[in-house]
Design a protein around this motif. Structure first.
Motif, PDB file in Angstrom:
ATOM      1  N   GLN A 192      15.605  40.006   0.803  1.00 17.30           N
ATOM      2  CA  GLN A 192      16.733  40.267   0.342  1.00 17.30           C
ATOM      3  C   GLN A 192      17.149  39.575  -0.935  1.00 17.30           C
ATOM      4  O   GLN A 192      16.571  38.322  -1.186  1.00 17.30           O
ATOM      5  N   VAL A 193      17.785  40.274  -1.694  1.00 15.17           N
ATOM      6  CA  VAL A 193      18.310  39.642  -2.962  1.00 15.17           C
ATOM      7  C   VAL A 193      20.019  39.675  -2.884  1.00 15.17           C
ATOM      8  O   VAL A 193      20.370  41.010  -2.961  1.00 15.17           O
ATOM      9  N   ASP A 194      20.526  38.665  -3.449  1.00 17.33           N
ATOM     10  CA  ASP A 194      21.872  38.548  -3.474  1.00 17.33           C
ATOM     11  C   ASP A 194      22.215  38.493  -4.899  1.00 17.33           C
ATOM     12  O   ASP A 194      21.963  37.468  -5.397  1.00 17.33           O
ATOM     13  N   LEU A 195      23.249  39.123  -5.291  1.00 18.26           N
ATOM     14  CA  LEU A 195      23.799  38.945  -6.633  1.00 18.26           C
ATOM     15  C   LEU A 195      25.188  38.436  -6.804  1.00 18.26           C
ATOM     16  O   LEU A 195      25.974  39.132  -5.856  1.00 18.26           O
ATOM     17  N   ARG A 196      25.743  37.554  -7.346  1.00 19.71           N
ATOM     18  CA  ARG A 196      27.263  37.172  -7.261  1.00 19.71           C
ATOM     19  C   ARG A 196      27.529  36.913  -9.088  1.00 19.71           C
ATOM     20  O   ARG A 196      26.781  36.051  -9.711  1.00 19.71           O
ATOM     21  N   VAL A 249      19.165  49.602  -1.888  1.00 16.98           N
ATOM     22  CA  VAL A 249      20.301  48.510  -2.221  1.00 16.98           C
ATOM     23  C   VAL A 249      21.429  48.764  -1.200  1.00 16.98           C
ATOM     24  O   VAL A 249      22.013  50.114  -0.780  1.00 16.98           O
ATOM     25  N   GLN A 250      21.890  47.711  -0.756  1.00 13.69           N
ATOM     26  CA  GLN A 250      22.943  47.786   0.316  1.00 13.69           C
ATOM     27  C   GLN A 250      24.395  47.675  -0.243  1.00 13.69           C
ATOM     28  O   GLN A 250      25.176  48.453   0.517  1.00 13.69           O
ATOM     29  N   ALA A 251      24.531  47.117  -1.046  1.00 14.54           N
ATOM     30  CA  ALA A 251      25.730  46.835  -1.706  1.00 14.54           C
ATOM     31  C   ALA A 251      25.675  46.551  -3.221  1.00 14.54           C
ATOM     32  O   ALA A 251      24.902  45.801  -3.698  1.00 14.54           O
ATOM     33  N   ALA A 252      26.723  47.220  -3.977  1.00 16.53           N
ATOM     34  CA  ALA A 252      26.725  46.825  -5.323  1.00 16.53           C
ATOM     35  C   ALA A 252      27.855  47.155  -6.001  1.00 16.53           C
ATOM     36  O   ALA A 252      28.282  47.990  -6.902  1.00 16.53           O
ATOM     37  N   GLY A 253      28.908  46.346  -5.331  1.00  9.85           N
ATOM     38  CA  GLY A 253      30.644  46.449  -5.789  1.00  9.85           C
ATOM     39  C   GLY A 253      31.260  45.365  -6.025  1.00  9.85           C
ATOM     40  O   GLY A 253      30.809  44.317  -5.403  1.00  9.85           O
ATOM     41  N   GLY A 257      26.576  41.961  -5.155  1.00 10.68           N
ATOM     42  CA  GLY A 257      25.553  43.010  -4.837  1.00 10.68           C
ATOM     43  C   GLY A 257      24.504  42.565  -4.103  1.00 10.68           C
ATOM     44  O   GLY A 257      24.003  41.412  -3.941  1.00 10.68           O
ATOM     45  N   THR A 258      23.950  43.365  -2.871  1.00  7.37           N
ATOM     46  CA  THR A 258      22.731  43.030  -2.046  1.00  7.37           C
ATOM     47  C   THR A 258      21.752  44.042  -1.912  1.00  7.37           C
ATOM     48  O   THR A 258      22.094  45.442  -2.025  1.00  7.37           O
ATOM     49  N   ALA A 259      20.527  43.698  -2.039  1.00  8.83           N
ATOM     50  CA  ALA A 259      19.459  44.666  -2.125  1.00  8.83           C
ATOM     51  C   ALA A 259      18.271  44.209  -1.446  1.00  8.83           C
ATOM     52  O   ALA A 259      18.364  42.834  -1.442  1.00  8.83           O
ATOM     53  N   PHE A 260      17.591  45.011  -1.202  1.00  7.02           N
ATOM     54  CA  PHE A 260      15.913  44.373  -0.744  1.00  7.02           C
ATOM     55  C   PHE A 260      14.917  45.105  -1.232  1.00  7.02           C
ATOM     56  O   PHE A 260      14.854  46.151  -1.715  1.00  7.02           O
ATOM     57  N   LEU A 261      13.915  44.040  -1.794  1.00  6.09           N
ATOM     58  CA  LEU A 261      12.802  44.424  -2.399  1.00  6.09           C
ATOM     59  C   LEU A 261      11.865  45.266  -1.400  1.00  6.09           C
ATOM     60  O   LEU A 261      12.076  45.299  -0.113  1.00  6.09           O
ATOM     61  N   ARG A 262      10.906  45.763  -2.122  1.00  2.00           N
ATOM     62  CA  ARG A 262       9.896  46.742  -1.086  1.00  2.00           C
ATOM     63  C   ARG A 262       9.182  45.842  -0.089  1.00  2.00           C
ATOM     64  O   ARG A 262       9.158  46.606   0.980  1.00  2.00           O
ATOM     65  N   ARG A 322      26.814  45.956 -12.565  1.00  2.00           N
ATOM     66  CA  ARG A 322      26.345  46.647 -11.054  1.00  2.00           C
ATOM     67  C   ARG A 322      25.345  47.565 -11.240  1.00  2.00           C
ATOM     68  O   ARG A 322      24.318  47.707 -10.580  1.00  2.00           O
ATOM     69  N   ALA A 323      25.342  48.407 -12.086  1.00  2.00           N
ATOM     70  CA  ALA A 323      24.485  49.566 -12.223  1.00  2.00           C
ATOM     71  C   ALA A 323      23.204  49.097 -12.574  1.00  2.00           C
ATOM     72  O   ALA A 323      21.991  49.549 -11.922  1.00  2.00           O
ATOM     73  N   PRO A 324      22.890  48.125 -13.426  1.00  4.49           N
ATOM     74  CA  PRO A 324      21.617  47.773 -13.959  1.00  4.49           C
ATOM     75  C   PRO A 324      20.932  47.197 -12.604  1.00  4.49           C
ATOM     76  O   PRO A 324      19.936  47.086 -12.185  1.00  4.49           O
ATOM     77  N   PHE A 325      21.615  46.281 -11.756  1.00  5.27           N
ATOM     78  CA  PHE A 325      21.303  45.538 -10.526  1.00  5.27           C
ATOM     79  C   PHE A 325      20.720  46.811  -9.792  1.00  5.27           C
ATOM     80  O   PHE A 325      19.646  46.531  -9.247  1.00  5.27           O
TER      81      PHE A 325
END
Length: 586
Positions: free
Chosen positions: A240-244, A223-227, A231-236, A211-214
């Motif tokens: 949107q980028v979603d991690l599972r 970064v919207q969520a990383a728990g 994880g969900t974040a947005f590039l500049r 989670r932390a590196p993401f």
């Protein structure tokens, strides 16, 4: 009524039905019909007027066929108008926003009479939105960002641009502690021409170290969520980028699930149900008497094996017949990048290219090609420094010199000849006959009515010297749509005249689209996958055209520049036997 108009009406009916929480099978039927209409190359308007049986088309039942006939005959459908009397069509636009689905759209309309984007912004600013169940400060802030991102046009990017982000992201995540493997899924893996978000899938026994590196990825603007495992974040850029994060024993099932498409996954899951299986991102489970037993899911092939299907290449997973073909053992043997034997469309410094003929030829030789075609612009394309006949003859002298210097590759002297407004070609016949390959393209007067544009292109194809129709619709992804034309008529003319159609690999074109490519192959039209390179570096983009062709179910034998040299020369001589003697010189 155009097919686009009909598809939009059917999709609107589906949205209204979903908001009303009507039967989900009815909703799906309208959605499938809308998608099928969008992908249809034949004009429904003409089919209706000819008395065709629309129920023979995929996804069109008797009731929906009646709606289509009503739309064609009257320009309206009573069903949609009745639904819109209950709820305005503008409510449907709210469902494009992050965080608003059918239920919330209905709640907004029922409680606050919100039916437009402006209405939504008003109740957000007044604070009234907080009184609607399900909306709190965080969800309202997410809505604000979604509205901003929608208005800025950041909701989709081209596949080529997505590749740059995906490669960098995967390199970053591969160094995260505990990750055994990372893969990009979603529409990116299916090689869809534009991408709405990036889906990353990682194998790790424990998600905590990941989670932390993401969250620390330097290109994230937010970064919207990383728990947990997500994880969900947005590039500049706003993408949107979603991690599972998944365990190893569920990786294959998760890869299949998150690759999609949704329609493909639904079809596969339905096959599973018939076999007493439940298929999800967590694995393949045998269901019975209130119990479940996980039987597989570590490998993606486990999912296909469980339902009696061959493994389906990601590019085909759109529920366009691949499920049936995989069960019957009739999936196509898709074209591969290493099967390409040449590139037939590239430009040099003679027109608007950035590298010389020799540089382009040496780069093609280094790529292992057996042949290439220099196809600079004709004189009508003045903005691209198009060649008149005098300069064309001078260019031929240079081609002859490069041929002598590089005997290891066949260099064709060609031209990308403009199709003029009346369908004539921008080069005298005496010069067309001396070219080794003729590509024809539209570069001007692109807003013609469909009938006029269609006739214009077909007249050009009828010229006996024409070999390839270049970037057939003229589209520029995320910039301009393609020409208004009858693609079915154009493809049928290409089939009758034995003219190839191009899959242009430039990332901003990818023209033809995948649906039209597949229709071309169904009609027996050959395909030329070309880079339209304007520099040595552009030659690397062949993979984008190959990916587009694969999405169109293209096999090697259908690609003219995947033919071995002798077969390619036979193809060049198909309309003009005099070409059998070889390439022009002097």
């Amino acid at each position: 009524m155009t097919n686009h108009d009909i598809a939009r009406a059917l999709a609107d009916i589906a949205d209204h039905l979903e908001i009303r929480q009507e039967n989900r099978f009815k909703v799906r039927a309208y959605r499938n019909a809308a998608r099928g209409v969008r992908e249809l190359t034949r004009s429904l308007d003409e089919m209706v007027r000819a008395g065709a049986d629309l129920t023979q088309l995929p996804g069109i039942g008797k009731d929906i066929a009646g709606r289509i006939i009503e739309l064609v005959n009257t320009g309206r459908t009573e069903r949609l108008e009745a639904l819109e009397r209950e709820m305005p069509a503008t409510v449907l636009e709210l469902m494009d926003l992050d965080g608003i689905g059918p239920k919330r759209a209905r709640a907004l309309f029922d409680t606050l009479n919100v039916s437009t984007l402006a209405d939504l912004e008003r109740v957000m600013e007044s604070g009234e939105l907080l009184d609607v169940p399900g909306f709190g400060p965080k969800s309202i802030e997410r809505l604000r960002r979604s509205i901003t991102e929608r208005r800025s046009g950041r909701d989709r990017i081209r596949l080529y641009d997505a590749d740059r982000h995906v490669v960098a992201l995967m390199r970053w995540m591969e160094d995260a502690p505990g990750i055994q493997r990372v893969e990009a899924a979603g529409s990116w893996r299916r090689r869809v021409d534009t991408i709405g978000d990036i889906d990353l899938l990682a194998i790790a026994a424990d998600s905590a170290p990941v989670r932390a590196p993401f969250a620390a990825y330097p290109e994230f603007g937010r970064v919207q969520a990383a728990g947990g495992t997500r994880g969900t974040a947005f590039l500049r850029s706003g993408l949107q980028v979603d991690l599972r994060v998944v365990p190893e024993d569920a990786y294959g099932a998760a890869l299949h699930y998150f690759t999609g498409s949704k329609a493909h996954n639904v079809a596969v899951r339905q096959l599973g149900v018939r076999r007493g299986l439940r298929i999800s991102e967590y694995g393949v489970f045998r269901v019975g008497d209130g119990t479940e037993e996980k039987i597989s899911g570590a490998d993606e092939r486990d999912v296909f094996d469980a339902v009696g299907m061959a493994w389906v290449p990601p590019e085909l997973r759109e529920d366009r017949g691949e499920v049936e073909a995989a069960r019957a053992g009739t999936l196509p043997d898709l074209i591969e990048i290493d099967e390409m034997r040449g590139d037939l469309h590239m430009h040099s410094t003679w027109s608007d290219g950035r590298d010389s003929i020799e540089a382009m030829a040496r780069a093609c030789l280094a790529r292992g090609y057996a042949y290439l075609c220099i196809a600079d612009h004709s004189r009508n394309t003045t903005i691209a420094n198009g060649l008149d006949t005098r300069r064309l003859e001078q260019q031929w002298l240079e081609i002859d010199a490069v041929r002598s210097a590089l005997p290891g590759i066949r260099i064709l002297r060609g031209m990308e000849v403009d199709i003029l407004a009346d369908g004539s070609l921008d080069l005298p016949d005496a010069y067309l006959e001396r070219l080794d390959l003729v590509i024809v393209s539209v570069h001007s007067q692109m807003r013609m009515p469909a009938a006029q544009m269609t006739a214009r292109i077909i007249r050009a194809l009828e010229h006996p010297c024409v070999d390839v129709l270049g970037h057939p619709t003229g589209r520029r992804l995320l910039q301009r749509p393609g020409f208004d034309l009858d693609m079915e008529a154009v493809l049928r003319a290409a089939a009758a005249l034995d003219v190839a159609v191009e899959v242009n690999s430039l990332p901003q074109r990818l023209d033809l689209n995948d649906v039209h490519v597949r229709r071309a192959c169904e009609l027996g039209v050959r395909v030329a996958i070309d880079t339209d390179a304007h520099s040595v570096r552009d030659l690397e983009r062949m993979a984008y055209g190959v990916g587009q062709a694969r999405r169109g179910w293209v096999e090697r034998d259908a690609v003219v520049n995947a033919l071995e040299p002798a077969a390619f020369e036979a193809w060049r001589a198909r309309r003009r036997p005099e070409r059998a003697a070889g390439l022009h010189d002097g």
